[in-house]
Design a protein around this motif. Sequence first.
Motif, PDB file in Angstrom:
ATOM      1  N   THR A   1      38.794  34.322  41.143  1.00 20.01           N
ATOM      2  CA  THR A   1      37.985  34.658  39.977  1.00 20.01           C
ATOM      3  C   THR A   1      37.177  35.931  40.173  1.00 20.01           C
ATOM      4  O   THR A   1      37.112  36.789  39.281  1.00 20.01           O
ATOM      5  CB  THR A   1      37.065  33.485  39.612  1.00 20.01           C
ATOM      6  N   ASP A   2      36.534  36.094  41.325  1.00 25.10           N
ATOM      7  CA  ASP A   2      35.731  37.300  41.549  1.00 25.10           C
ATOM      8  C   ASP A   2      36.599  38.554  41.544  1.00 25.10           C
ATOM      9  O   ASP A   2      36.177  39.608  41.050  1.00 25.10           O
ATOM     10  CB  ASP A   2      34.977  37.201  42.878  1.00 25.10           C
TER      11      ASP A   2
ATOM     12  N   LYS B   1      37.558  39.254  37.912  1.00 23.72           N
ATOM     13  CA  LYS B   1      36.404  39.794  37.188  1.00 23.72           C
ATOM     14  C   LYS B   1      36.203  41.281  37.512  1.00 23.72           C
ATOM     15  O   LYS B   1      36.034  42.107  36.604  1.00 23.72           O
ATOM     16  CB  LYS B   1      35.144  39.013  37.546  1.00 23.72           C
TER      17      LYS B   1
ATOM     18  N   ALA C   1      39.078  43.319  35.990  1.00 23.20           N
ATOM     19  CA  ALA C   1      38.959  43.363  34.529  1.00 23.20           C
ATOM     20  C   ALA C   1      37.899  44.357  34.086  1.00 23.20           C
ATOM     21  O   ALA C   1      38.088  45.100  33.116  1.00 23.20           O
ATOM     22  CB  ALA C   1      38.647  41.967  33.996  1.00 23.20           C
ATOM     23  N   GLU C   2      36.796  44.389  34.799  1.00 20.28           N
ATOM     24  CA  GLU C   2      35.670  45.226  34.382  1.00 20.28           C
ATOM     25  C   GLU C   2      35.914  46.714  34.600  1.00 20.28           C
ATOM     26  O   GLU C   2      35.171  47.547  34.070  1.00 20.28           O
ATOM     27  CB  GLU C   2      34.403  44.769  35.112  1.00 20.28           C
TER      28      GLU C   2
ATOM     29  N   LYS D   1      41.318  33.959  32.247  1.00 22.95           N
ATOM     30  CA  LYS D   1      40.225  34.576  32.994  1.00 22.95           C
ATOM     31  C   LYS D   1      40.079  36.053  32.645  1.00 22.95           C
ATOM     32  O   LYS D   1      38.962  36.550  32.434  1.00 22.95           O
ATOM     33  CB  LYS D   1      40.454  34.414  34.492  1.00 22.95           C
TER      34      LYS D   1
ATOM     35  N   TYR E   1      38.549  36.301  29.276  1.00 27.15           N
ATOM     36  CA  TYR E   1      37.135  35.933  29.335  1.00 27.15           C
ATOM     37  C   TYR E   1      36.288  37.111  29.800  1.00 27.15           C
ATOM     38  O   TYR E   1      35.176  37.336  29.287  1.00 27.15           O
ATOM     39  CB  TYR E   1      36.949  34.740  30.273  1.00 27.15           C
ATOM     40  N   TYR E   2      36.815  37.881  30.740  1.00 27.83           N
ATOM     41  CA  TYR E   2      36.074  39.030  31.265  1.00 27.83           C
ATOM     42  C   TYR E   2      36.367  40.321  30.508  1.00 27.83           C
ATOM     43  O   TYR E   2      35.982  41.406  30.945  1.00 27.83           O
ATOM     44  CB  TYR E   2      36.349  39.194  32.758  1.00 27.83           C
TER      45      TYR E   2
END
Length: 269
Positions: A113-114, A117, A120-121, A145, A148-149
């Motif tokens: 997940t990290d 994230k 994605a960012e 996921k 979501y990000y």
Amino acid sequence: MNPFIDKNNFFLIAGPCALESEENVMYLAENIRKIADKLGITYCFKVSWDKANRTTAEKYRGLGLEESMRILGKAKKEIGVSIATDIHEAWQAERVAEVADIIQIPAFLCRQTDLIKAAAETGRVINVKKAQFLSPEEMGNVVSKFEYYGNRNIMLCERGSAFGYHDLIVDMTGLVRMKRFGYPIVFDATHSVQISGGGENHGNSGRREFVSCLARAAMATGAVDGMFMEVHNDPDHAKCDGSCMLRLDMLEDLLKELIEIRKICYGVA
């Protein structure tokens, strides 16, 4: 909007497994680009700046982050190629995004997940490999996921599923099933022939002779938007995954075959 999508042709992500040297990067990026340009294929040069999941600690990993980004930046500027490379830890995403057009999430890490994230960012296009232990449908959780990000500019990449202790099997229906998520599908024709841990001293090996037939079969599903291939001018002496990589002198003929298959399956004139 994914800049690599071409309604009239598939796109190509190709280059050596590991970043071995500036000379090797420049040579392969230029020569693969020439082939892609000749055939009208949108192209992105791929190389892993860090082989962080080598079988043993003694094996070659790379030249380090800063030197690798310098070399890839030079190839991007002087040869005019887009760049695709991996990240393995969240802190790497921002630095790699300064050079890379496509950030790749390795198969073993596609549920982290990290890492998702951070990737994605960056806002970059993300090529996320389907883990060898996941079904096509389970990739829906990975997609969720990224959504979501805030990054829907993703591609889902098939590279085979674990079958027994060492072998990978490519379920061609999985390409069609993942396509239902509504994102571009990439087929990794070279990692799909890898024999994980089945080589000398329990290292990886591969069956390069099957790369072409798997690529042709994947294209014939009608679900593939892009092809991923690791390519080397001298794979027998490469520093990583040489037994899986396609020889540079075989690339053009294979791409021509894939174009013809796509014309039939996609109804492209």
